[in-house]
Design a protein around this motif. Sequence first.
Motif, PDB file in Angstrom:
ATOM      1  N   THR A   1       7.313   5.588   0.269  1.00  0.00           N
ATOM      2  CA  THR A   1       6.880   6.514  -0.795  1.00  0.00           C
ATOM      3  C   THR A   1       7.324   6.083  -2.182  1.00  0.00           C
ATOM      4  OG1 THR A   1       8.831   7.818  -0.352  1.00  0.00           O
ATOM      5  CG2 THR A   1       6.794   8.553   0.680  1.00  0.00           C
ATOM      6  N   GLN A   2       8.181   5.084  -2.260  1.00  0.00           N
ATOM      7  CA  GLN A   2       8.633   4.616  -3.570  1.00  0.00           C
ATOM      8  C   GLN A   2       7.459   4.284  -4.496  1.00  0.00           C
ATOM      9  OE1 GLN A   2      11.709   1.517  -5.567  1.00  0.00           O
ATOM     10  NE2 GLN A   2      11.554   1.466  -3.388  1.00  0.00           N
ATOM     11  N   GLY A   3       6.398   3.776  -3.891  1.00  0.00           N
ATOM     12  CA  GLY A   3       5.220   3.403  -4.663  1.00  0.00           C
ATOM     13  C   GLY A   3       4.604   4.580  -5.401  1.00  0.00           C
TER      14      GLY A   3
ATOM     15  N   PHE B   1       5.273   7.788 -12.435  1.00  0.00           N
ATOM     16  CA  PHE B   1       6.151   7.510 -13.567  1.00  0.00           C
ATOM     17  C   PHE B   1       5.460   6.596 -14.575  1.00  0.00           C
ATOM     18  CE2 PHE B   1       9.141   4.460 -15.457  1.00  0.00           C
ATOM     19  CZ  PHE B   1       9.971   5.311 -16.169  1.00  0.00           C
ATOM     20  N   GLU B   2       4.825   5.562 -14.064  1.00  0.00           N
ATOM     21  CA  GLU B   2       4.223   4.550 -14.939  1.00  0.00           C
ATOM     22  C   GLU B   2       2.985   5.096 -15.660  1.00  0.00           C
ATOM     23  OE1 GLU B   2       4.840   1.128 -16.750  1.00  0.00           O
ATOM     24  OE2 GLU B   2       6.061   1.726 -15.030  1.00  0.00           O
TER      25      GLU B   2
ATOM     26  N   GLY C   1       4.022  16.048  -5.374  1.00  0.00           N
ATOM     27  CA  GLY C   1       5.431  16.406  -5.477  1.00  0.00           C
ATOM     28  C   GLY C   1       6.234  15.423  -6.308  1.00  0.00           C
ATOM     29  N   ALA C   2       5.692  14.231  -6.533  1.00  0.00           N
ATOM     30  CA  ALA C   2       6.383  13.236  -7.354  1.00  0.00           C
ATOM     31  C   ALA C   2       6.281  13.554  -8.846  1.00  0.00           C
ATOM     32  CB  ALA C   2       5.802  11.849  -7.084  1.00  0.00           C
ATOM     33  N   GLN C   3       5.384  14.463  -9.202  1.00  0.00           N
ATOM     34  CA  GLN C   3       5.122  14.691 -10.630  1.00  0.00           C
ATOM     35  C   GLN C   3       6.335  15.184 -11.436  1.00  0.00           C
ATOM     36  OE1 GLN C   3       0.684  16.023 -11.346  1.00  0.00           O
ATOM     37  NE2 GLN C   3       1.458  17.123  -9.566  1.00  0.00           N
ATOM     38  N   PRO C   4       7.036  16.255 -10.959  1.00  0.00           N
ATOM     39  CA  PRO C   4       8.148  16.751 -11.797  1.00  0.00           C
ATOM     40  C   PRO C   4       9.184  15.660 -12.069  1.00  0.00           C
ATOM     41  CG  PRO C   4       7.657  18.308 -10.008  1.00  0.00           C
ATOM     42  CD  PRO C   4       6.832  17.084  -9.751  1.00  0.00           C
ATOM     43  N   LEU C   5       9.542  14.912 -11.000  1.00  0.00           N
ATOM     44  CA  LEU C   5      10.535  13.851 -11.184  1.00  0.00           C
ATOM     45  C   LEU C   5      10.011  12.756 -12.122  1.00  0.00           C
ATOM     46  CD1 LEU C   5      13.264  12.636 -10.503  1.00  0.00           C
ATOM     47  CD2 LEU C   5      12.273  11.667  -8.413  1.00  0.00           C
ATOM     48  N   ALA C   6       8.736  12.412 -11.974  1.00  0.00           N
ATOM     49  CA  ALA C   6       8.169  11.371 -12.835  1.00  0.00           C
ATOM     50  C   ALA C   6       8.146  11.827 -14.296  1.00  0.00           C
ATOM     51  CB  ALA C   6       6.767  11.003 -12.370  1.00  0.00           C
ATOM     52  N   VAL C   7       7.967  13.134 -14.520  1.00  0.00           N
ATOM     53  CA  VAL C   7       8.001  13.655 -15.891  1.00  0.00           C
ATOM     54  C   VAL C   7       9.431  13.614 -16.439  1.00  0.00           C
ATOM     55  CG1 VAL C   7       7.692  15.705 -17.353  1.00  0.00           C
ATOM     56  CG2 VAL C   7       5.955  15.127 -15.638  1.00  0.00           C
TER      57      VAL C   7
ATOM     58  N   VAL D   1      16.019   7.384  -5.690  1.00  0.00           N
ATOM     59  CA  VAL D   1      15.030   6.948  -4.704  1.00  0.00           C
ATOM     60  C   VAL D   1      15.724   6.215  -3.559  1.00  0.00           C
ATOM     61  CG1 VAL D   1      12.899   5.657  -4.316  1.00  0.00           C
ATOM     62  CG2 VAL D   1      13.299   6.757  -6.520  1.00  0.00           C
ATOM     63  N   GLN D   2      15.641   6.788  -2.362  1.00  0.00           N
ATOM     64  CA  GLN D   2      16.275   6.149  -1.205  1.00  0.00           C
ATOM     65  C   GLN D   2      15.473   4.941  -0.739  1.00  0.00           C
ATOM     66  OE1 GLN D   2      16.777   8.806   2.041  1.00  0.00           O
ATOM     67  NE2 GLN D   2      18.731   9.610   1.264  1.00  0.00           N
ATOM     68  N   PHE D   3      16.185   3.914  -0.271  1.00  0.00           N
ATOM     69  CA  PHE D   3      15.496   2.783   0.347  1.00  0.00           C
ATOM     70  C   PHE D   3      14.919   3.214   1.691  1.00  0.00           C
ATOM     71  CE2 PHE D   3      18.698   0.240  -2.203  1.00  0.00           C
ATOM     72  CZ  PHE D   3      17.774  -0.211  -3.114  1.00  0.00           C
ATOM     73  N   GLN D   4      13.768   2.637   2.038  1.00  0.00           N
ATOM     74  CA  GLN D   4      13.178   2.824   3.367  1.00  0.00           C
ATOM     75  C   GLN D   4      12.891   1.433   3.900  1.00  0.00           C
ATOM     76  OE1 GLN D   4      10.068   5.260   1.195  1.00  0.00           O
ATOM     77  NE2 GLN D   4       9.905   6.157   3.229  1.00  0.00           N
ATOM     78  N   GLY D   5      13.358   1.128   5.086  1.00  0.00           N
ATOM     79  CA  GLY D   5      13.152  -0.210   5.635  1.00  0.00           C
ATOM     80  C   GLY D   5      13.868  -1.237   4.776  1.00  0.00           C
ATOM     81  N   LEU D   6      13.279  -2.390   4.582  1.00  0.00           N
ATOM     82  CA  LEU D   6      13.909  -3.421   3.748  1.00  0.00           C
ATOM     83  C   LEU D   6      14.055  -2.891   2.321  1.00  0.00           C
ATOM     84  CD1 LEU D   6      12.024  -6.699   4.817  1.00  0.00           C
ATOM     85  CD2 LEU D   6      14.361  -6.013   5.443  1.00  0.00           C
ATOM     86  N   PRO D   7      15.259  -3.029   1.736  1.00  0.00           N
ATOM     87  CA  PRO D   7      15.450  -2.544   0.366  1.00  0.00           C
ATOM     88  C   PRO D   7      14.435  -3.188  -0.563  1.00  0.00           C
ATOM     89  CG  PRO D   7      17.527  -3.281   1.317  1.00  0.00           C
ATOM     90  CD  PRO D   7      16.454  -3.677   2.281  1.00  0.00           C
ATOM     91  N   SER D   8      13.861  -2.391  -1.445  1.00  0.00           N
ATOM     92  CA  SER D   8      12.814  -2.931  -2.312  1.00  0.00           C
ATOM     93  C   SER D   8      12.788  -2.182  -3.629  1.00  0.00           C
ATOM     94  CB  SER D   8      11.458  -2.801  -1.616  1.00  0.00           C
ATOM     95  OG  SER D   8      11.170  -1.442  -1.385  1.00  0.00           O
ATOM     96  N   ARG D   9      12.020  -2.706  -4.547  1.00  0.00           N
ATOM     97  CA  ARG D   9      11.884  -2.079  -5.860  1.00  0.00           C
ATOM     98  C   ARG D   9      10.467  -2.338  -6.373  1.00  0.00           C
ATOM     99  NH1 ARG D   9      15.376   1.144  -6.412  1.00  0.00           N
ATOM    100  NH2 ARG D   9      17.243   0.099  -7.192  1.00  0.00           N
ATOM    101  N   VAL D  10       9.989  -1.459  -7.243  1.00  0.00           N
ATOM    102  CA  VAL D  10       8.691  -1.652  -7.909  1.00  0.00           C
ATOM    103  C   VAL D  10       8.896  -1.520  -9.397  1.00  0.00           C
ATOM    104  CG1 VAL D  10       6.257  -0.977  -7.828  1.00  0.00           C
ATOM    105  CG2 VAL D  10       7.874   0.021  -6.190  1.00  0.00           C
ATOM    106  N   CYS D  11       8.233  -2.340 -10.166  1.00  0.00           N
ATOM    107  CA  CYS D  11       8.080  -1.992 -11.581  1.00  0.00           C
ATOM    108  C   CYS D  11       6.835  -2.674 -12.132  1.00  0.00           C
ATOM    109  CB  CYS D  11       9.312  -2.349 -12.391  1.00  0.00           C
ATOM    110  SG  CYS D  11       9.497  -4.063 -12.742  1.00  0.00           S
ATOM    111  N   TRP D  12       6.335  -2.153 -13.226  1.00  0.00           N
ATOM    112  CA  TRP D  12       5.132  -2.733 -13.798  1.00  0.00           C
ATOM    113  C   TRP D  12       5.491  -3.859 -14.753  1.00  0.00           C
ATOM    114  CZ3 TRP D  12      -0.184  -0.423 -14.010  1.00  0.00           C
ATOM    115  CH2 TRP D  12      -0.398   0.399 -12.887  1.00  0.00           C
TER     116      TRP D  12
END
Lengths: 560, 560
Positions: free
Chosen positions: A134-136, A142-143, A172-178, A394-405
């Motif tokens: 769900t990190q995506g 956010f972006e 549900g991601a909206q409030p946090l992204a704001v 944001v908790q890691f799920q499976g292999l630790p990962s990150r996203v950014c633009w």
Amino acid sequence: REYRGAPTGTDLECEGWRQEAALRLLNNNLDPEVAENPEELVVYGGTGRAARSWDAYDAILEQLRDLADDETLLVQSGKPVGRFETHERAPRVLIANSNLVGKWDNWRHFHELEAEGKIMYGQMTAGSWAYIGTQGIIQGTFETLAELARQQFDGDLAGRVVVTGGLGGMGGAQPLAVTMNRGVCIAAEVDEDRIDRRIETGYCEEKTDDVEEALDRAREAVRAAEPYSVGVHVNAADLLEELLERDFVPDVVTDQTSAHDVLEGYYPSGYTVEAADRLREEDPDTYRNESLDTMERHVDAILELQKRGAVAFEYGNNIRGQVAEHRNHEAAFDFPGFVPAYIRPQFCRGKGPFRWLALSGDPEDIYRTDEAVLKLFPEKDHLRRWIELAQEQVQFQGLPSRVCWLGYNTEGEGTEGLTERARFALRINELVADGEIAAPIVVTRDHLDAGSVASPYRETEDMKDGTDAVADWPILNALLNCAAGADIVSVHDGGGVGIGNAIHANNHVVLDGSDLAAKKARAVFTTDPGTGVIRHADAGYEEAITEARESGVEIPMDER
Amino acid sequence: REYRGAPTGTDLECEGWRQEAALRLLNNNLDPEVAENPEELVVYGGTGRAARSWDAYDAILEQLRDLADDETLLVQSGKPVGRFETHERAPRVLIANSNLVGKWDNWRHFHELEAEGKIMYGQMTAGSWAYIGTQGIIQGTFETLAELARQQFDGDLAGRVVVTGGLGGMGGAQPLAVTMNRGVCIAAEVDEDRIDRRIETGYCEEKTDDVEEALDRAREAVRAAEPYSVGVHVNAADLLEELLERDFVPDVVTDQTSAHDVLEGYYPSGYTVEAADRLREEDPDTYRNESLDTMERHVDAILELQKRGAVAFEYGNNIRGQVAEHRNHEAAFDFPGFVPAYIRPQFCRGKGPFRWLALSGDPEDIYRTDEAVLKLFPEKDHLRRWIELAQEQVQFQGLPSRVCWLGYNTEGEGTEGLTERARFALRINELVADGEIAAPIVVTRDHLDAGSVASPYRETEDMKDGTDAVADWPILNALLNCAAGADIVSVHDGGGVGIGNAIHANNHVVLDGSDLAAKKARAVFTTDPGTGVIRHADAGYEEAITEARESGVEIPMDER
Ligand SMILES: NC(=O)c1ccc[n+]([C@@H]2O[C@H](COP(=O)([O-])OP(=O)(O)OC[C@H]3O[C@@H](n4cnc5c(N)ncnc54)[C@H](O)[C@@H]3O)[C@@H](O)[C@H]2O)c1
Ligand SMILES: NC(=O)c1ccc[n+]([C@@H]2O[C@H](COP(=O)([O-])OP(=O)(O)OC[C@H]3O[C@@H](n4cnc5c(N)ncnc54)[C@H](O)[C@@H]3O)[C@@H](O)[C@H]2O)c1
């Protein structure tokens, strides 16, 4: 079957890290923490699978385990079908999922073939082994808001109010992204349980039944220029009408109720959730009618708020289409969709959702990359905000990962003509070479990216020159990334918008600290965002033409 | 615009032979000797173009002229749209033509985009710069009949009679293709001028109005086991019925009248050409009706000849479909199409129309390759026949070139595990290196090949496992050949069967005598026929599974 996710650590099952990366990514996609239904090989998005069958899965693993450094494995709709000698700089795995000849490119024919085990739905990142949970979603929201802030305000949402509806799976991601963008979020949600869940998991701060109270708290936060979010237990259409009555005009208005589904997704005004659920059972026609009546008021209220100065956009839930189609209300389309408004300007710059995973399984490796990306781009404020908040929340799920633009943009001192994506990938590669990171990092991205997708209902909606459906672009993107030396390259039909509605491509590059990895990274992270720039320049977008000129992207017919 | 074809000789306009080859091939496609309508950039097949516009053409040339040895040019529907650094082993040019997202993948949307100059029809070899004139047609017909002879007779047509109809643009190749296979051809043609033209150009030996006379001459030739061809000035349906009356059962019966077009292509029985042409003008409905009546008799006669022992097949003119659809005559499909019958068995072995061009422009270079291919494959009898007859009877058009069918087949002494295609390409490369050939040779092929096409109305009609429309295969073919290092790689939608009905890929390898060329050739001429073998093995064809086992093609799920 018993299932446990990706192997971690520095011991290899395969002959090299590129093959090992493919093996770990496939398994990561199926990690019970990551996948929706790993027993059925389903990763996400309905029936998006990582392999056609468990037999096919076993055969892929077997192939990867003894694939040589100069061999390439072919995967056709989730099944390994061939393996050939190529060379080291070439991809190790080539994937094509659910592609059909145009006339047969529809769900009916797809399902016939699927029933016989002849094809597989690859969704976007499911069949290309690039899903990261769900990190995506939170990062994408956010972006989008960050881009809105750049376009409309001073680069963030401090002191700005965003009003929206729907706190479900994605909404549900909206409030946090704001709040991550320093803004204030007021979100209408008819289902109180959903608000509670967002508060428990830290995605929303407070809840109330009282609109007046919500507005007071929001005004306070605006005055203090503090981030704040509140879920209001009310129908979204009713909330917007109350705002109009009070002449409270938010800075931004949008919506993520499930309006795409009149009967099962959207709640009509005047009913509690329980009463509406009963009505749906007993009298679906009346439900539909009430639902559309509310949607029409909802859209009218958005349009009126827009008229009074709010920035309005649709967030991919098709509320405009529903009202236009079922209520003959053409004006519904007087506010834009999110891609043309906030994603496309980034695509024009070659920006898109770059993501990376630590094959070690060690979160420390990701923290190291977090540091590196912040050091490399100290000027990117919202990147810093995102990374810091992601680390916290944001908790890691499976292999630790990150996203950014990250984008193309070769300008500035010390870039040596390298793109943002290439600079960061090369930095990671150095960290791996120096042993600062325990095991290789794999860089990939969403299929939703600047040059990699033709999707007239989403990513290429309303292109300036009408080329929404031209699929030459994702095919060229895949071929070019293959030529540049990406380690996995994939081409899919379908995805979030369904069979026959989109063609898109993805790629992975394994950063194992070697010179070869550096060559691959330098090339791929130029060609990949580069195709985004040229695709949008070709369609006539000024931002893309400017980016091309500033960053030295060759546009052969620029001057003609 | 004034137009002259490809530059020749050994002076380069570009920085290397790979770029120069692309430039010469594009120009060769537009050579007035080769192209149907070079002024409009049309190469063949209706509107199959080599570039989107003259502006685009100029820009492509400009790009190629200063493209570096490690750069790759992107061509999107005939327009150059980008150029990136990759590496030497990667392709120099990547091409995608007329690809559309499934739901929009139809002529209507294509024509809207085309009218605005946003897309181009690439046909098969037009948009990939690989067309070589009519040589392809005569060679394809020769090869189809050779396969038929292998399957049904003793490897050639000596002493066998082939009866057919139609001596038009493509059909006119039939008599020569039969005699090249040592057989006897009786071809019905209503238009006497067409017969005369075939005789003038050496494609047909004699003509007559008298069926009895034709049969006598044929019987004589059979007795002497001599090749012989005669055009009979008669309607094809009438000819077949006369054969039935006389109980003259030929060994083979087929047809290349233009039955795909009821009104403009096919002539009804009982009319001279002039009378029929008048009827078409004055009363098209009656024409259509008469035309279909004749076609029904035509098909019935083929079926009856088949029953009496003739080998019958449809040659891609849709006569079965016309009669089945418009006359409700399901039995029409009781004789097979040419692809499932005679091409697919070759595809299973990775065999397909390998072609090569001499960049020098010197016919001697082709004669040198002729010698080489015969020396390399002394056991291939019909190859020798083809090469010898082609030398005598097939004129060069544009850059001198040759076609022959070669496959995978790594068996035998001294092959060192190399495919037929790789062995021959490497031999040519040596001849170039040794200066025996004046300038580099470019090897390419038709898009109709073993692993490169999904086309349910032709190349993948009636696949054993029902996967006719699965387009993952041509996409994997293109990606894999790109990975292997082909110099030009292309992916097209459309071709002979029209937009939305096929996806197919092509590639070129430039043999300039270098080690790099040898590496590329060795890899591509394994991966390319190899995808044909695995695609057909996956569909369950025994010949392909056998070829894979004999030639060591890896089939990951063979044993499951
Ligand atoms: N990239 C994209 O195009 C994109 C991204 C995110 C979301 N979406 C769209 O956004 C919508 C939401 O997605 P989700 O996964 O969160 O759906 P979901 O069904 O999980 O959540 C929808 C929420 O809206 C609430 N709701 C429904 N009607 C309401 C009303 N009238 N007033 C207030 N609340 C109401 C429901 O109680 C539910 O909690 C979908 O239509 C989805 O397709 C699109
Ligand atoms: N790869 C393939 O699928 C493939 C290959 C070759 C040809 N074809 C098909 O074969 C057909 C012929 O192609 P072409 O380019 O030669 O067409 P064409 O129109 O140039 O020639 C057709 C010839 O048939 C003659 N004819 C028409 N009706 C007749 C009849 N009833 N009896 C005797 N003669 C008759 C015409 O006078 C003409 O000379 C087409 O339908 C084409 O699509 C398909």
